[in-house]
Design a protein around this motif. Structure first.
Motif, PDB file in Angstrom:
ATOM      1  N   ARG A  62       0.768  -1.104   0.008  1.00  0.00           N
ATOM      2  CA  ARG A  62      -0.071   0.142   0.123  1.00  0.00           C
ATOM      3  C   ARG A  62       0.837   1.060  -0.132  1.00  0.00           C
ATOM      4  N   LEU A  63       0.535   1.973  -0.828  1.00  0.00           N
ATOM      5  CA  LEU A  63       1.411   3.302  -1.073  1.00  0.00           C
ATOM      6  C   LEU A  63       0.432   4.594  -0.817  1.00  0.00           C
ATOM      7  N   THR A  64       0.915   5.746  -0.201  1.00  0.00           N
ATOM      8  CA  THR A  64       0.188   6.945  -0.083  1.00  0.00           C
ATOM      9  C   THR A  64       0.236   7.496  -1.499  1.00  0.00           C
ATOM     10  N   LEU A  65      -0.727   8.296  -1.797  1.00  0.00           N
ATOM     11  CA  LEU A  65      -0.890   8.863  -2.919  1.00  0.00           C
ATOM     12  C   LEU A  65       0.607   9.774  -3.644  1.00  0.00           C
ATOM     13  N   ASP A  66       1.181  10.242  -2.476  1.00  0.00           N
ATOM     14  CA  ASP A  66       2.516  10.838  -2.795  1.00  0.00           C
ATOM     15  C   ASP A  66       3.514  10.153  -3.216  1.00  0.00           C
ATOM     16  N   THR A  67       3.424   8.770  -2.823  1.00  0.00           N
ATOM     17  CA  THR A  67       4.640   7.833  -3.219  1.00  0.00           C
ATOM     18  C   THR A  67       4.196   6.993  -4.368  1.00  0.00           C
ATOM     19  N   LEU A  68       3.099   6.966  -4.718  1.00  0.00           N
ATOM     20  CA  LEU A  68       2.328   5.853  -5.861  1.00  0.00           C
ATOM     21  C   LEU A  68       2.557   6.368  -7.334  1.00  0.00           C
ATOM     22  N   PRO A  69       2.945   7.736  -7.546  1.00  0.00           N
ATOM     23  CA  PRO A  69       3.208   7.914  -9.173  1.00  0.00           C
ATOM     24  C   PRO A  69       4.162   6.898  -9.846  1.00  0.00           C
ATOM     25  N   GLY A  70       3.982   6.283 -10.886  1.00  0.00           N
ATOM     26  CA  GLY A  70       4.989   5.367 -11.500  1.00  0.00           C
ATOM     27  C   GLY A  70       4.790   3.972 -11.009  1.00  0.00           C
ATOM     28  N   PHE A  71       4.048   3.631 -10.156  1.00  0.00           N
ATOM     29  CA  PHE A  71       3.659   2.381  -9.606  1.00  0.00           C
ATOM     30  C   PHE A  71       2.582   1.849 -10.289  1.00  0.00           C
ATOM     31  N   VAL A  72       2.115   0.702 -10.466  1.00  0.00           N
ATOM     32  CA  VAL A  72       0.961  -0.009 -11.040  1.00  0.00           C
ATOM     33  C   VAL A  72      -0.100  -0.416 -10.287  1.00  0.00           C
ATOM     34  N   ILE A  73      -1.013  -0.150 -10.368  1.00  0.00           N
ATOM     35  CA  ILE A  73      -2.357  -0.297  -9.119  1.00  0.00           C
ATOM     36  C   ILE A  73      -2.540  -1.694  -9.223  1.00  0.00           C
ATOM     37  N   SER A  74      -2.977  -2.242  -8.257  1.00  0.00           N
ATOM     38  CA  SER A  74      -2.879  -4.124  -8.145  1.00  0.00           C
ATOM     39  C   SER A  74      -4.494  -4.418  -7.671  1.00  0.00           C
ATOM     40  N   GLU A  75      -5.316  -3.338  -7.573  1.00  0.00           N
ATOM     41  CA  GLU A  75      -6.730  -3.523  -7.115  1.00  0.00           C
ATOM     42  C   GLU A  75      -7.436  -2.622  -8.091  1.00  0.00           C
ATOM     43  N   PRO A  76      -8.765  -3.100  -8.260  1.00  0.00           N
ATOM     44  CA  PRO A  76      -9.771  -2.194  -8.912  1.00  0.00           C
ATOM     45  C   PRO A  76      -9.980  -0.768  -8.419  1.00  0.00           C
ATOM     46  N   VAL A  77     -10.264   0.282  -9.070  1.00  0.00           N
ATOM     47  CA  VAL A  77     -10.535   1.591  -8.326  1.00  0.00           C
ATOM     48  C   VAL A  77     -12.038   1.452  -8.293  1.00  0.00           C
ATOM     49  N   VAL A  78     -12.559   1.648  -7.135  1.00  0.00           N
ATOM     50  CA  VAL A  78     -14.109   1.557  -7.048  1.00  0.00           C
ATOM     51  C   VAL A  78     -14.436   2.867  -6.499  1.00  0.00           C
ATOM     52  N   ALA A  79     -15.643   3.241  -6.986  1.00  0.00           N
ATOM     53  CA  ALA A  79     -16.167   4.583  -6.269  1.00  0.00           C
ATOM     54  C   ALA A  79     -16.942   4.243  -4.940  1.00  0.00           C
ATOM     55  N   ASN A  80     -16.328   4.935  -3.770  1.00  0.00           N
ATOM     56  CA  ASN A  80     -17.127   4.717  -2.677  1.00  0.00           C
ATOM     57  C   ASN A  80     -18.284   5.501  -2.630  1.00  0.00           C
ATOM     58  N   PHE A  81     -18.508   6.513  -3.428  1.00  0.00           N
ATOM     59  CA  PHE A  81     -19.683   7.115  -3.453  1.00  0.00           C
ATOM     60  C   PHE A  81     -20.109   7.641  -4.641  1.00  0.00           C
ATOM     61  N   ASP A  82     -21.207   8.331  -4.835  1.00  0.00           N
ATOM     62  CA  ASP A  82     -21.535   8.917  -6.249  1.00  0.00           C
ATOM     63  C   ASP A  82     -20.794   9.846  -6.623  1.00  0.00           C
ATOM     64  N   MET A  83     -20.402  10.117  -7.939  1.00  0.00           N
ATOM     65  CA  MET A  83     -19.763  11.485  -8.390  1.00  0.00           C
ATOM     66  C   MET A  83     -20.598  11.991  -9.705  1.00  0.00           C
ATOM     67  N   PRO A  84     -20.691  13.352  -9.510  1.00  0.00           N
ATOM     68  CA  PRO A  84     -20.472  14.096  -8.331  1.00  0.00           C
ATOM     69  C   PRO A  84     -21.383  13.820  -7.106  1.00  0.00           C
ATOM     70  N   LEU A  85     -20.919  14.234  -5.710  1.00  0.00           N
ATOM     71  CA  LEU A  85     -21.265  13.846  -4.778  1.00  0.00           C
ATOM     72  C   LEU A  85     -22.954  14.564  -4.620  1.00  0.00           C
ATOM     73  N   PHE A  86     -23.002  15.743  -5.064  1.00  0.00           N
ATOM     74  CA  PHE A  86     -24.180  16.330  -5.038  1.00  0.00           C
ATOM     75  C   PHE A  86     -24.446  17.040  -6.309  1.00  0.00           C
ATOM     76  N   ASP A  87     -25.629  17.504  -6.580  1.00  0.00           N
ATOM     77  CA  ASP A  87     -26.127  18.452  -7.750  1.00  0.00           C
ATOM     78  C   ASP A  87     -25.251  19.721  -7.390  1.00  0.00           C
ATOM     79  N   ASN A  88     -24.518  20.105  -8.510  1.00  0.00           N
ATOM     80  CA  ASN A  88     -23.872  21.533  -8.500  1.00  0.00           C
ATOM     81  C   ASN A  88     -23.647  22.115  -9.690  1.00  0.00           C
ATOM     82  N   SER A  89     -23.297  23.365  -9.645  1.00  0.00           N
ATOM     83  CA  SER A  89     -23.231  24.233 -10.803  1.00  0.00           C
ATOM     84  C   SER A  89     -21.955  23.996 -11.763  1.00  0.00           C
TER      85      SER A  89
END
Ligand code: AMP
Ligand code: MG
Length: 407
Positions: free
Chosen positions: A22-49
């Motif tokens: 597991r790597l922090t976002l600051d140290t992650l660039p250049g590595f390859v992700i090993s898990e799927p990226v899953v949305a934990n919430f709706d995007m956008p989070l709310f109706d916005n302008s």
């Protein structure tokens, strides 16, 4: 002798995937992700302008125009970061800034550029339609949705996506450690003076540069003299790394010890020699100890051969270890000058790409011998001269692969 494709398949079949961490976002660039990226919430989070403007009932402004603006009472201002507790009142408008929440009963935001504010009123000078300039909750993705599969390089946009989704760290494949061995009694480090018969060691610098371009740092650079003892000692030391890349000493000369010593110390030979030019003597072996597999590449000593075989055989292996699938960019280009060779070996001819009215052209670089670094230094691609082919004419369509030293 194996063909290039067979050799590459053999290598990839033996390549292990690195463990993950597991790597922090600051140290992650250049590595390859090993898990799927899953949305934990709706995007956008709310109706916005999507704009700076005025939230309205679109039905109020359907007929508004520059010449016949619709006058509304300015009810309140909602800025980014505010909580949208307001409900729009009849004949009114809410000033809403970009990214600010849009209240439930507002169905359009008119851009500020099509309005005129005066005291506590606002004149709407264009017609509004339902949904206008509102970014809807969940319109990009919904909670639980998979956005990226594993095996994606964490570049700036992937890091940005992860941060958008609230991840502060993520799981990625570790990078392999690599040792580079240059072999040869004739080699001297650049910067030192040469005695008669000596040459500068270019391979260890070129290979280290190629590795660092792939994000592999901290290379263990070693040198072996052309004798069995030093080759044995150096190879053993290099095997602390996950991947050993030696250059030179792997052909059929009297002082080529790499393959024999590799076998003597327990490395299993997968293959030796491929029907390619440059790079015929390439050796590939593996060492399995304590459930860890080490890879050993014996590249040829000639500097162009070492670099071309690194690009065509070692880079794909390193990419796979790091979790990336190998998909080289192969294009078809029109050859500008004829090429000749004997049948029986595939050639990687160093070339330079240009375009002419949308047509991709490729010119063989001057200096094609495997000791001529000037040719490859001017090239940006390899022209595939097929195994059995003996002649390619000017104007022929040929397959080229970009010489790409990055991931
Ligand atoms: P070898 O396969 O060891 O006989 O090397 C083939 C050719 O490559 C010889 O001319 C060597 O001098 C040259 N060579 C080997 N290693 C290097 C190196 N690290 N840098 C530059 N040239 C090399
Ligand atoms: Mg040598």
């Amino acid at each position: 002798m194996l063909t290039y494709e067979e050799a590459l398949q053999e290598i990839l079949a033996y390549v292990p995937l690195m463990p993950t961490k597991r790597l922090t976002l600051d140290t992650l660039p250049g590595f390859v992700i090993s898990e799927p990226v899953v949305a934990n919430f709706d995007m956008p989070l709310f109706d916005n302008s999507a704009v700076d403007g005025f939230g309205v009932f679109s039905s109020d402004d359907q007929l508004a125009s520059e010449s016949e603006p619709c006058k509304l009472t300015l009810q309140a201002t909602i800025q980014a970061g505010d909580h949208a507790s307001h409900a729009l009142k009849p004949n009114s408008a809410l000033k809403i800034l970009t990214g600010a929440p849009v209240p439930d009963n507002v169905d359009a935001v008119v851009m500020k550029e099509f309005t005129e504010e005066s005291n506590s009123s606002v004149f709407i000078k264009c017609s509004a339609s339902p949904g206008m300039n509102i970014r809807r909750k969940g319109e990009e993705f919904q909670a639980g949705q998979t956005i990226l599969e594993p095996g994606v390089l964490a570049n700036a946009s992937v890091i940005g996506l992860l941060a958008t989704l609230g991840y502060s760290s993520f799981s990625a494949y570790k990078k392999p450690s690599v040792a580079v061995i240059s072999t040869g009694n004739e080699l001297v480090q650049p910067g030192q003076s040469l005695k008669p018969g000596q040459i500068y060691d270019s391979n260890s610098f070129a290979l280290s540069a190629a590795l660092s371009s792939l994000g592999l740092l901290g290379i263990d650079k070693l040198h072996a003299e052309d004798n069995p003892n030093d080759t044995r000692k150096t190879l053993r030391k290099a095997l602390n790394a996950d991947v050993v890349i030696s250059c030179g000493g792997v052909s059929v000369g009297d002082y080529d010890f790499v393959k024999d010593i590799a076998e003597e110390i327990g490395i299993k030979t997968v293959f030796w020699r491929i029907a390619i030019k440059p790079g015929k003597p390439v050796y590939f072996g593996i060492l399995d100890t304590n459930n860890v597999r080490k890879l050993v590449f014996g590249l040829p000593g000639n500097p162009v051969s070492a670099l071309v075989t690194f690009h065509q055989l070692v880079k794909p292996a390193l990419m796979k270890m790091m979790g990336l699938s190998y998909q080289p960019l192969r294009l078809t280009a029109k050859l500008t000058a004829p090429l000749k060779k004997q049948a029986g070996r595939m050639e990687f001819v160093r070339g330079k790409l240009t375009t002419d009215g949308g047509q991709l052209l490729v010119s063989p670089a001057k200096g094609q011998d495997s000791h001529m670094m000037g040719g490859i230094a001017k090239a940006d691609c390899l022209i595939y001269f097929p195994l059995e082919s003996q002649l390619l004419n000017a104007g022929d369509p040929v397959t080229v692969e970009q010489l790409n030293w990055t991931l």
